[in-house]
Scaffold this active site. Structure first.
Site, PDB file in Angstrom:
ATOM      1  N   LYS A   1       0.851  -1.195   0.000  1.00 34.40           N
ATOM      2  CA  LYS A   1       0.000   0.000   0.000  1.00 34.40           C
ATOM      3  C   LYS A   1       0.881   1.238   0.000  1.00 34.40           C
ATOM      4  O   LYS A   1       2.062   1.214   0.337  1.00 34.40           O
ATOM      5  CB  LYS A   1      -0.933   0.023   1.211  1.00 34.40           C
ATOM      6  CG  LYS A   1      -0.243  -0.026   2.579  1.00 34.40           C
ATOM      7  CD  LYS A   1       0.237   1.317   3.104  1.00 34.40           C
ATOM      8  CE  LYS A   1       0.811   1.195   4.509  1.00 34.40           C
ATOM      9  NZ  LYS A   1       1.565   2.416   4.948  1.00 34.40           N
TER      10      LYS A   1
ATOM     11  N   ASP B   1      -2.680  -1.030  10.582  1.00 33.89           N
ATOM     12  CA  ASP B   1      -2.773  -1.112   9.119  1.00 33.89           C
ATOM     13  C   ASP B   1      -3.395  -2.419   8.628  1.00 33.89           C
ATOM     14  O   ASP B   1      -3.709  -2.537   7.442  1.00 33.89           O
ATOM     15  CB  ASP B   1      -1.381  -0.979   8.478  1.00 33.89           C
ATOM     16  CG  ASP B   1      -0.858   0.444   8.511  1.00 33.89           C
ATOM     17  OD1 ASP B   1      -1.603   1.342   8.956  1.00 33.89           O
ATOM     18  OD2 ASP B   1       0.299   0.662   8.109  1.00 33.89           O
TER      19      ASP B   1
END
Length: 292
Positions: free
Chosen positions: A16, A142
């Site tokens: 990401k 996350d």
């Protein structure tokens, strides 16, 4: 006695980017209030899993040098899922690492999310996205975005997610090779902790591109500053997450490839495309391809 009851299956663990990252305050529990946009990528690690009948969770290989098996997020994810579901099955776990450690690209979190989602499928648990995201949050802030598998606007510690559809984009990614503990960065006296909250409209207008950790890392780490200097030749460099990884955004692959070719050879840099839907979701929707 042979314990494995299936062959190996392989699952994507995408990286990401944080397209911006602001700290807007501090909570009573000591955690910081954040705002960010997570952009999933079509590039990342590959996690390999094999169901075991003896209940053991076994890591194969040295997935992250220097990280003990008991501390590995993949192993912790498997044991957490196993305990939560009271599952008698176990798993062999291996990973092909491509995402550099400490770069802020989410490698460990994504690997853990892939283990949660894939073992939920392989063990026949069917716990559902919300339950898996809740387990993921216990492993790291996350992890839930990778469990949910959609690029998203995020607030809180990163767990309050609103899916976003983002314009197509390609990225030149760079890894300066520096690892700075996240706790040390959050404790830095020069870290800005009280930025004004942004809105999705601000982000869409292109007025929010800052990362609170960028000036801290650029001042402290010469390798990060050198990477920014090199990337500034091809566009506007940005930092991702709380790591040292940097990136420049381009509207298409051709312009990204041309820019990559202009970078100095000493800089570790490569290309990836942004995606709104995780490749893990597509893999989970297909029959698992099991190797002998």
């Amino acid at each position: 006695m042979e314990y494995p009851v299936s062959g190996w299956s392989q699952w994507p663990a995408p990286a990401k980017l944080n397209l911006f990252l602001r700290i807007t305050g501090r909570r009573a529990d000591g955690y910081h209030e954040l705002q960010t946009v997570f952009r999933l990528l079509d590039w990342g690690d590959s996690v390999r899993l094999r169901v075991r009948g003896d209940g053991r969770i076994v890591r194969h290989g040295d997935s992250v040098p220097g990280v003990a098996e008991v501390d590995d997020l993949m192993v912790r994810a498997a044991k957490l899922l196993q305990s939560h579901a009271n599952c008698a099955l176990g798993a062999d776990i291996a990973v092909e690492k491509r995402i550099p450690a400490g770069g802020g690209f989410g490698g460990g979190s994504s690997d853990a999310a892939t283990v949660l989602c894939a073992l939920d499928r392989l063990w026949g648990l069917d716990l559902g996205e919300d339950a898996l995201a809740g387990l993921g949050l216990r492993l790291g802030a996350d992890v839930p975005v990778f469990v949910r598998g959609r690029s998203a606007w995020a607030e809180g510690v990163g767990e309050r997610l609103r899916p976003l559809q983002l314009p197509p984009a390609w990225y030149v990614l760079a890894d300066p090779g520096v690892q700075v503990p996240t706790a040390a960065l959050f404790a830095a006296p020069d870290l800005t902790r009280n930025s004004p909250p942004a809105t999705i409209a601000d982000f869409a207008a292109g007025t929010v591109l800052d990362n609170a950790f960028e000036p801290v890392l650029r001042r402290r780490e010469p390798a990060v500053q050198a990477a920014f200097d090199a990337l500034a030749r091809i566009g506007r460099p940005r930092l991702t997450g709380t790591g040292s990884g940097c990136f420049v955004e381009f509207p298409d692959r051709g312009s990204a490839e041309a820019a990559l070719a202009r970078l100095p050879r000493g800089l570790r840099a490569w290309l990836a495309a942004g995606v709104d839907q995780s490749p893990l979701g597509a893999a989970l929707a297909r029959p698992a391809a099991v190797e002998p």
